[in-house]
Design a protein around this motif. Structure first.
Motif, PDB file in Angstrom:
ATOM      1  N   ILE A 294       0.840  -1.208   0.000  1.00  0.00           N
ATOM      2  CA  ILE A 294       0.000   0.000   0.000  1.00  0.00           C
ATOM      3  C   ILE A 294       0.869   1.249   0.000  1.00  0.00           C
ATOM      4  O   ILE A 294       0.617   2.215  -0.740  1.00  0.00           O
ATOM      5  N   GLU A 295       1.928   1.237   0.814  1.00  0.00           N
ATOM      6  CA  GLU A 295       2.855   2.378   0.869  1.00  0.00           C
ATOM      7  C   GLU A 295       3.479   2.625  -0.491  1.00  0.00           C
ATOM      8  O   GLU A 295       3.556   3.773  -0.962  1.00  0.00           O
ATOM      9  N   VAL A 296       3.950   1.545  -1.131  1.00  0.00           N
ATOM     10  CA  VAL A 296       4.589   1.684  -2.445  1.00  0.00           C
ATOM     11  C   VAL A 296       3.577   2.226  -3.460  1.00  0.00           C
ATOM     12  O   VAL A 296       3.886   3.143  -4.242  1.00  0.00           O
ATOM     13  N   ALA A 297       2.351   1.676  -3.451  1.00  0.00           N
ATOM     14  CA  ALA A 297       1.334   2.096  -4.415  1.00  0.00           C
ATOM     15  C   ALA A 297       1.000   3.569  -4.262  1.00  0.00           C
ATOM     16  O   ALA A 297       0.711   4.261  -5.247  1.00  0.00           O
ATOM     17  N   ASN A 298       1.061   4.073  -3.025  1.00  0.00           N
ATOM     18  CA  ASN A 298       0.752   5.493  -2.795  1.00  0.00           C
ATOM     19  C   ASN A 298       1.785   6.412  -3.439  1.00  0.00           C
ATOM     20  O   ASN A 298       1.516   7.593  -3.654  1.00  0.00           O
ATOM     21  N   ARG A 299       2.945   5.895  -3.747  1.00  0.00           N
ATOM     22  CA  ARG A 299       3.987   6.715  -4.383  1.00  0.00           C
ATOM     23  C   ARG A 299       3.842   6.736  -5.915  1.00  0.00           C
ATOM     24  O   ARG A 299       4.639   7.401  -6.592  1.00  0.00           O
ATOM     25  N   ASN A 300       2.860   5.954  -6.454  1.00  0.00           N
ATOM     26  CA  ASN A 300       2.614   5.886  -7.903  1.00  0.00           C
ATOM     27  C   ASN A 300       3.879   5.613  -8.727  1.00  0.00           C
ATOM     28  O   ASN A 300       4.175   6.333  -9.683  1.00  0.00           O
ATOM     29  N   PRO A 301       4.637   4.587  -8.402  1.00  0.00           N
ATOM     30  CA  PRO A 301       5.857   4.338  -9.173  1.00  0.00           C
ATOM     31  C   PRO A 301       5.580   3.427 -10.378  1.00  0.00           C
ATOM     32  O   PRO A 301       4.513   2.853 -10.512  1.00  0.00           O
ATOM     33  N   GLU A 302       6.559   3.320 -11.251  1.00  0.00           N
ATOM     34  CA  GLU A 302       6.601   2.251 -12.255  1.00  0.00           C
ATOM     35  C   GLU A 302       7.499   1.168 -11.663  1.00  0.00           C
ATOM     36  O   GLU A 302       8.487   1.472 -11.003  1.00  0.00           O
ATOM     37  N   ILE A 303       7.167  -0.098 -11.900  1.00  0.00           N
ATOM     38  CA  ILE A 303       7.902  -1.193 -11.249  1.00  0.00           C
ATOM     39  C   ILE A 303       8.740  -1.922 -12.284  1.00  0.00           C
ATOM     40  O   ILE A 303       8.271  -2.252 -13.377  1.00  0.00           O
ATOM     41  N   CYS A 304       9.972  -2.199 -11.903  1.00  0.00           N
ATOM     42  CA  CYS A 304      10.861  -3.038 -12.725  1.00  0.00           C
ATOM     43  C   CYS A 304      11.187  -4.278 -11.893  1.00  0.00           C
ATOM     44  O   CYS A 304      11.702  -4.155 -10.780  1.00  0.00           O
ATOM     45  N   VAL A 305      10.864  -5.467 -12.438  1.00  0.00           N
ATOM     46  CA  VAL A 305      11.104  -6.723 -11.717  1.00  0.00           C
ATOM     47  C   VAL A 305      12.250  -7.457 -12.402  1.00  0.00           C
ATOM     48  O   VAL A 305      12.237  -7.658 -13.627  1.00  0.00           O
ATOM     49  N   VAL A 306      13.247  -7.833 -11.609  1.00  0.00           N
ATOM     50  CA  VAL A 306      14.441  -8.516 -12.127  1.00  0.00           C
ATOM     51  C   VAL A 306      14.532  -9.877 -11.444  1.00  0.00           C
ATOM     52  O   VAL A 306      14.338  -9.977 -10.225  1.00  0.00           O
ATOM     53  N   PHE A 307      14.804 -10.936 -12.204  1.00  0.00           N
ATOM     54  CA  PHE A 307      15.052 -12.223 -11.535  1.00  0.00           C
ATOM     55  C   PHE A 307      15.997 -13.060 -12.372  1.00  0.00           C
ATOM     56  O   PHE A 307      16.267 -12.778 -13.542  1.00  0.00           O
ATOM     57  N   ASP A 308      16.526 -14.098 -11.727  1.00  0.00           N
ATOM     58  CA  ASP A 308      17.439 -15.009 -12.425  1.00  0.00           C
ATOM     59  C   ASP A 308      16.740 -16.361 -12.588  1.00  0.00           C
ATOM     60  O   ASP A 308      15.569 -16.512 -12.264  1.00  0.00           O
ATOM     61  N   ASP A 309      17.476 -17.365 -13.089  1.00  0.00           N
ATOM     62  CA  ASP A 309      16.861 -18.672 -13.336  1.00  0.00           C
ATOM     63  C   ASP A 309      16.929 -19.578 -12.111  1.00  0.00           C
ATOM     64  O   ASP A 309      16.615 -20.759 -12.196  1.00  0.00           O
ATOM     65  N   ARG A 310      17.359 -19.040 -10.943  1.00  0.00           N
ATOM     66  CA  ARG A 310      17.415 -19.833  -9.707  1.00  0.00           C
ATOM     67  C   ARG A 310      16.294 -19.473  -8.740  1.00  0.00           C
ATOM     68  O   ARG A 310      16.330 -19.884  -7.587  1.00  0.00           O
ATOM     69  N   ASP A 330      14.518   8.281  -5.971  1.00  0.00           N
ATOM     70  CA  ASP A 330      13.602   8.092  -7.091  1.00  0.00           C
ATOM     71  C   ASP A 330      13.691   6.674  -7.662  1.00  0.00           C
ATOM     72  O   ASP A 330      12.769   6.196  -8.312  1.00  0.00           O
ATOM     73  N   ILE A 331      14.830   6.005  -7.505  1.00  0.00           N
ATOM     74  CA  ILE A 331      14.933   4.573  -7.848  1.00  0.00           C
ATOM     75  C   ILE A 331      15.126   3.847  -6.528  1.00  0.00           C
ATOM     76  O   ILE A 331      16.147   4.027  -5.852  1.00  0.00           O
ATOM     77  N   PHE A 332      14.120   3.071  -6.124  1.00  0.00           N
ATOM     78  CA  PHE A 332      14.183   2.459  -4.784  1.00  0.00           C
ATOM     79  C   PHE A 332      13.805   0.977  -4.864  1.00  0.00           C
ATOM     80  O   PHE A 332      13.060   0.541  -5.734  1.00  0.00           O
TER      81      PHE A 332
END
Length: 1384
Positions: A294-310, A330-332
């Protein structure tokens, strides 16, 4: 539908598109030359096949108009939506367009504003698709395009080439002008650009700055934002994220340098957060994870999701992008988690080692957060989660859930084969693309999982799948190859060349005697009926082939260090033997049977009880079924022909068999389906399909208790049939369609093949796609009323349960069992059952359990009726009079009334409404029979019961059908015919006309000729008074048959109103024994035939004394066989030559052609051929006639059989000397088969208790003297007598035998009527006096005959040797021997 494999997605960068159009979530992707549109995990909206040889390369959805564009390398196709107002969206082609340069290959598509479409190739081209597609701008490029995408406001285009590190940004310089112009600038990157993504606005009309994310080969995400509006550069670098540093795994062994990225746009993240709050429980609302989201959504950000194959993942938020002042925050970081299971392909190489992700969450309340993962190894996965679970740093078991996997083929599937267990399939396409699929159980039910791909390029002739999909065998034209498919890509492990005379037709797995062994034997049979077999050695199975459970792994004993087991290689294949199955003349095809749920294991005995493994059929329509076993000592395959059925289906186009003796056959035109029981050689079902397309596929399955199910495939639908219980009393169907699966609304492609899984799911393959049907069938009254008996509460049942309930044992109170009990002479048992039911129903309320046995035991069915009668008499003794339970001991009419009242008020478990009506009919009939029981015999009781039932059914239906020949035969052999005639006449209120007489069969079953004539005169009077006019024409035939011309003249005298009066009266006054008046009568007869007044014509033939012509007209032209017989009997008596000729030339051949044993036994009895009357119940009818009659198609029907035949056979064979000799001419094996076949019929009818009673209580005749025995056949089992008595000629008369048939009876409880010629009795008596035939007590008689101890002594007596005289002791003669001496 349980699941769908819509097609294998292309391994292309733009193979998938998604979006929302008019509140409809749409996902579309390309597979081969098909475009698949879906809206949820297992729901295909539409499949569109593009008629082009090359595969599709890219696809794009326009969220403004709903249009979809897709392209092959040379052509772009545009589809527009329709039908959204009706709630069923479909797309139709709006148009197509090609590039000016035919060598140019299209790679990308992107929609702009108001129908603009950007096409990327060696140049960028802009088309307007508002009406007809037209080109409005083009620009050649240095490199062919890899990515080219419009920004959301269509002001900019971002494009890059195949290996470019420079990203080109095109800025539009003028909107709306006809002359489109773009300026461009470069965004330099240190490495190759591998991905781009434009930030999406919250809603379509929102105006926001354009933000572009780029992913580069240096493992960094860069954020580009608009600087000065309309500045020269357009976009400038705002920030970047290092993907390698973004994930810091907790342990080094989890470290991987592969990185995958996807972006969640602000609008999707907001929707997902709202959904999480709505769905959270009270406990979850207090947890940190949800508060954090909810806190994150209130900041109206764009989300970047990074993951590996593990399974390690980190999520980052970008806030205030493009702001003049950039802050460190601004990038958190939002979250860092591990244990994310995203099903990456193991050992994937090259192009296959790539995955693209698409995240979205629609605005509707029911829409979850969805992640589509497009794996380039050929699948798309639909993953769902709640956003707080997804980003929860603590370990989560249900972080993400896989709802569907979309895969399949990229070309049309032409064949699919299953393993015997039905747990694995192999599918093959027209392009020889080959995939192995295994059955997987998931939460929502059953699905297919891609197990392996077989990279084979050569032509495949036949395919077989072994060890639940771990090994595949391919038969080629001159070789056979074995492939190990345990990995994602199968490898060839063995190959053998072979030669065989003729063309190989099939590939058959020979059953082994042990399950789960290492050795497998396979064979092929050629068009010349020659064969080759192979022996395969495979590793031990990991699963039990029958149960599917994992086996405990046993480490094999290896011989040395070579890894071979017991000196054999782990996997090998070698030729085993050659075999010859005889001549292949007229052979059409040989194919393996569908295993129908059975395991590939046999008992080891090669006999007729072994399961079939193959069927062959000829061009003439002869089906043969085969079984085989492996003889390892002789190294050969031993084959046995188990059944041969002549179906009369000429040049069949398709056939399929099952291992439990069922076969389906399709005719030459592919429109008529016939289903056969190969064990009995009978036709169980026939249906002609008009206007549905041709039948192109047949697939068998069976329930765990061996009830058969058949899927019949047409081009666009599959009809599923289930077998039913036999119903001889209502002549009901023995198969019923329980489901009609239509796929035309999902795909326009015709069905290629279909196959059953072991779980009862039907897999239908059409085009690139596999449709997995739900195993549940809907239970509705409209589908088939009997299905209602299954359950009154559930709306759907799985197919195995439904089919098992439609078959199998019936409850003891079912009308079918009660009817068969009455026919078997168990009327008292029926009354006990009905009284018990009456007692139970008094206190029964709906929902209670009702014992289907009502407390009876199987022994009650084998109890002799005489014992029951005795116990009933005891009940009536003086002591029983003091009992005050008040329960009735017989079904009187009052009891019947009370029971029927309960039946109309209550729903009885396991009975459909129709069956409940039938039960009420039976109760009423039993009450009526009980009322007359003291004055009528058993056969009259049988007739009366079924005549009454017939009459009750007539009341429910409009058409009047005559009673069956079975009921006629019961009445014919009744000794209470005078009472029956009276009861039948009263049933018709004493005004029986010919139609009612025909309906009840009176003139066929009455035996007293005087009574027949008296009754015929009653009919004549009733026919005359039928109409108000009282027309003498109506009764002419009857009075002339009775030879009462004078009465007829009197009636004509009164018919003053008739125009024909004068002429007819004048004609009748003449003497018809004179030739001229005979000729006049004949002329009138022929004139009336010309006017199609056949009945009146027959009357004039009688007037001319031409009985033969009258009978012929009535039978052939009028089609009334009963009237023809009645007229002949009345006119010349039962011994007349015309009747005899008519029976021999018309009735008996017709009975033989139709397989009607009831009609045949009646006709032979009328002809006084009582031996044949008995034999016709058991022996094939065609062999009794000379010359033999050819049976017709109708004679093959299972309805020509009837378990009641065994009852009449037992009754007739003991009736007279002729019938005994007739019974003695039936081979012992034939009688054995007859009784066992009847038991099987009872079992198929659901009357298992009667089958048990039959085999338990049946008495065979004692074998005749040994000199009459032949032993030309091996016995079926040690229990069957080896000897098989047969006369010299099947049509030989019974009078030609010189032994006493009374010796065949084990018990002589009944009077045997002497009806053989006197000459023979004299011979027998003389023989007795000379010591040729010795009368003994029945006990010693039986023992000697069966044991054969005295055979030698008897031969000596017969040869006239002197015998020691018996001791002079008085012995009281046996009563039977006295009767014998007098020929009784």
């Amino acid at each position: 539908m349980r699941g769908i494999l819509p097609g294998r997605p292309q391994a292309k960068l733009q193979a998938v598109t998604h979006g929302v159009w008019e509140d409809n979530q749409i996902i579309a992707y390309i597979s081969g030359n098909a475009l698949i549109i879906l809206d949820r995990p297992n729901h295909v909206l539409q499949t569109i096949y593009i008629d082009e040889e090359s595969e599709l390369d890219a696809i794009a959805l326009d969220e403004n108009t709903g249009k979809i564009a897709t392209c092959s390398p040379s052509t772009v196709y545009i589809y527009q939506p329709y039908g959204q107002d009706e709630g069923a969206i479909k797309w139709s082609r709006q148009g197509s367009m090609s590039l000016p340069d035919p060598e140019d290959a299209i790679t990308t598509l992107s929609w702009g504003t108001s129908g603009e479409l950007l096409v990327g190739s060696a140049s960028l081209t802009l088309f307007n698709t508002h009406h007809a597609p037209e080109q409005i701008w083009t620009k050649p490029l240095a490199n062919p395009v890899k990515f080219a995408q419009f920004s959301p406001d269509a002001e900019m285009i971002a494009s890059t080439g195949q290996h470019d590190r420079l990203l080109k940004i095109w800025r539009r310089t003028g909107f709306g002008s006809a002359d489109q112009r773009f300026d461009y600038s470069y965004l330099p990157h240190p490495g190759v650009v591998t991905g781009i993504h434009w930030r999406q606005p919250y809603h379509k009309d929102q105006s926001i700055d354009n933000i572009l994310y780029t992913i580069c080969a240096d493992n960094k995400v860069r954020i580009w934002a608009s600087g000065e509006r309309h500045g020269a550069d357009g976009l400038s670098l705002w920030g970047e994220l290092d993907l390698v540093d973004a994930i810091q795994p907790r342990s080094l062994d989890q470290q991987s340098f592969k990185r995958y990225v996807f972006f969640i746009d602000g609008k999707h993240f907001t929707h997902a957060a709202e959904r999480a709050v709505e769905q959270a429980t009270e406990d979850e609302k207090g947890k940190v994870a949800l508060h954090h989201i909810i806190e994150v959504a209130n900041r109206n950000p764009e989300i970047c999701v990074v993951f590996d194959d593990r399974g390690n993942m980190s999520a980052w938020g970008f806030e205030n992008i493009g702001a003049n002042v950039k802050k460190l925050t601004d990038i958190f970081n939002i979250a860092h988690t591990d244990g994310l299971h995203l099903h990456f392909a193991k050992h994937a190489r090259g192009l296959h080692d790539n995955v693209q992700f698409y995240a979205f969450c629609a605005g509707e309340h029911s829409s979850p957060f969805t992640l589509l993962s497009h794996h380039f190894d050929g699948r798309i996965e639909w993953l769902e989660s709640r956003i707080d679970y997804f980003f929860d740093p603590s370990s989560q078991a249900n972080r993400i859930e896989r709802k569907a996997v979309w895969t399949g083929h990229t070309s049309s599937i032409k064949k699919v084969i299953r393993t015997p267990s039905g747990r694995a399939l192999v599918s093959r396409t027209v392009a020889n693309e080959c995939n192995v699929w295994v059955q997987r159980h998931i939460e929502s039910g059953m699905t297919l999982h891609h197990h392996s791909t077989v990279p084979i390029s050569e032509h495949i002739h036949r395919t077989s799948l072994l060890q639940d999909g771990d090994f595949v065998v391919f038969l080629h034209h001159d070789s056979i190859s074995l492939w190990d498919s345990r990995g994602p890509e199968a490898v060839e492990v063995a190959r053998c060349t072979y030669t065989v005379q003729g063309k190989p037709l099939c590939l058959i797995v020979i059953p082994e005697t042990e399950s789960g062994g290492r050795v497998v034997h396979m064979a092929t049979i050629s068009s010349d009926f020659k064969g080759v077999s192979w022996e395969l050695r495979l590793p031990l199975q990991g699963r039990d082939p029958v149960t599917g459970r994992k086996l405990s792994t046993v480490v094999p004993h290896t011989n040395g260090a070579n890894g071979y087991t017991n000196g054999h290689p782990e996997i090998s294949m070698e030729e085993f033997s050659n075999f010859d199955l005889g001549t292949g003349d007229d052979l059409a095809f040989v194919l393996p049977v569908d295993p129908a749920g059975s395991s590939p294991v046999i008992s080891g005995f090669l006999d007729t009880f072994a399961r079939d493994i193959a069927i062959s059929y000829t061009h003439a329509g002869v089906i043969k079924s085969w079984t085989a076993r492996v003889n390892t000592e002789k190294r050969e395959i031993e084959w046995l022909l188990t059944a041969t059925v002549d179906t009369f289906v000429g040049r069949p186009s398709l056939a399929s068999g099952t291992s439990i003796r069922k076969a389906a056959l399709v005719d030459q035109d592919k429109t008529t389906l016939t289903i056969w029981n190969t064990r009995s050689g009978q036709l169980e079902y026939e249906e002609k399909f008009e206007g549905n397309g041709i039948i192109q596929d047949l697939d068998w399955s069976s329930t765990p208790d061996n009830q058969s199910i058949l899927a019949v495939g047409f081009p666009h639908r599959v009809v599923i049939y289930a077998q039913l219980r036999y119903d001889y009393l209502n002549a009901g169907p023995s198969w019923v369609p329980i489901r009609d699966v239509r796929i035309r609304d999902i795909t326009p492609h015709p069905i290629g093949d279909s196959v059953w899984l072991g779980s009862g799911n039907l897999v239908i393959c059409a085009g690139n796609q596999l449709f997995i049907q739900d195993e549940h069938v809907e239970v509705t009254e409209g589908l088939f009323p009997s299905l209602r008996m299954i359950s009154r509460k559930k709306a759907a049942l799985d197919i195995f349960t439904a089919v098992s309930r439609l078959n199998g044992p019936l409850p003891i109170y079912h009308p079918q069992i009660l009817s068969q009990c009455v026919l078997s002479g168990k009327l008292l048992l029926v009354q006990r059952i009905l009284i018990r039911l009456y007692q139970k129903l008094k206190f029964f309320s709906e929902g209670d359990d009702l014992d289907s046995f009502l407390g009876f035991s199987p022994e009650d069915f084998s109890e002799d009726e005489t014992h029951m009668t005795a116990s009933r008499k005891e009940m009536h003794s003086s002591y029983a009079d003091f009992s005050d339970d008040g329960e009735p001991d017989t079904v009187t009419e009052d009891v019947a009334l009370g029971l029927n009242e309960l039946l109309t008020q209550k729903q009885i478990p396991l009975l459909s409404s129709r069956e409940q009506f039938h039960l009420a009919d039976i109760v009423e009939c039993v009450g009526m029979v009980e009322k007359h029981r003291r004055s009528i015999d058993d056969n009259a009781g049988r007739f009366l019961l079924f005549f009454r039932q017939h009459a009750l059914r007539e009341g429910q239906h409009s058409e009047m059908l005559p009673i069956s020949w079975r009921e006629i035969v019961w009445a014919f052999h009744s000794g209470s015919q005078d009472i029956l005639v009276d009861l039948v006449s009263r049933h018709f209120n004493g005004k029986m006309q010919w139609q009612q007489a025909k309906e009840s069969g009176v003139f066929v079953w009455m035996t007293d000729i005087n009574a027949i004539r008296a009754q015929f005169e009653v009919i004549a009077r009733n026919e005359y008074t039928r109409t108000e006019d009282k027309n003498p024409v109506d009764c002419s035939l009857y009075y002339l048959a009775l030879k009462k011309k004078a009465v007829l003249i009197g009636l004509w005298r009164m018919a003053t109103w008739s125009r024909e009066q004068n002429a007819t009266q004048k004609l009748l006054m003449n003497n018809f024994s004179e030739a001229r008046w005979k000729t006049a009568a004949l002329k009138n007869a022929y004139a009336l035939m010309g006017k199609r007044r056949f009945e009146y014509a027959a009357a004039f033939f009688l007037l001319a004394d031409h009985l033969h012509d009258a009978v012929s007209v009535l039978h052939n032209q009028l089609g009334d066989t009963q009237l023809a017989i009645a007229v002949a009997r009345v006119y010349e008596g039962d011994d007349g030559p015309i009747l005899s000729t008519f029976l021999k030339e018309k009735i008996l051949p017709q009975a033989a052609r139709d397989g009607n044993r009831w009609l045949a036994t009646w006709a032979y009895w009328m002809l006084n051929r009582r031996d044949h009357a008995v034999r016709s119940l058991v022996t094939p009818l065609t062999t009794l006639l000379s010359p033999p009659e050819t049976p017709n198609f109708k004679s093959k029907s299972y309805l020509t059989d009837d378990p009641a035949l065994v009852v009449i056979y037992k009754q007739l064979r003991e009736k007279s000397l002729q019938t005994l000799k007739g019974a003695s001419m039936i081979g012992m094996r034939e009688e054995w088969d007859f009784v066992l076949h009847t038991a099987e019929l009872y079992e198929r009818m659901g009357c298992d208790l009667l089958a048990l009673d039959l085999v338990k209580t049946w008495e065979f005749l004692t074998p005749p003297p040994t000199r009459f025995l032949t032993s030309n056949k091996a016995p079926l089992s040690p229990a069957i007598p080896h000897a098989n008595f047969q006369p010299f000629d099947p049509t030989q008369a019974s009078t030609n035998f010189d032994f006493d048939p009374r010796k065949l009876l084990r018990r002589r409880s009944s009077l045997v009527v002497a009806d053989l010629p006197t000459r023979e009795h004299v011979t027998n008596i003389l023989a007795t006096q000379k010591g040729g035939v010795k009368e003994v007590d029945e006990e010693t008689d039986s023992e000697d005959e069966v044991g054969g101890k005295n055979d030698g002594a008897k031969e000596k007596e017969g040869n006239g040797e002197k015998k020691k005289p018996p001791p002079t002791q008085f012995k009281e003669p046996d009563a039977n021997s006295l009767l014998d001496a007098f020929g009784f």
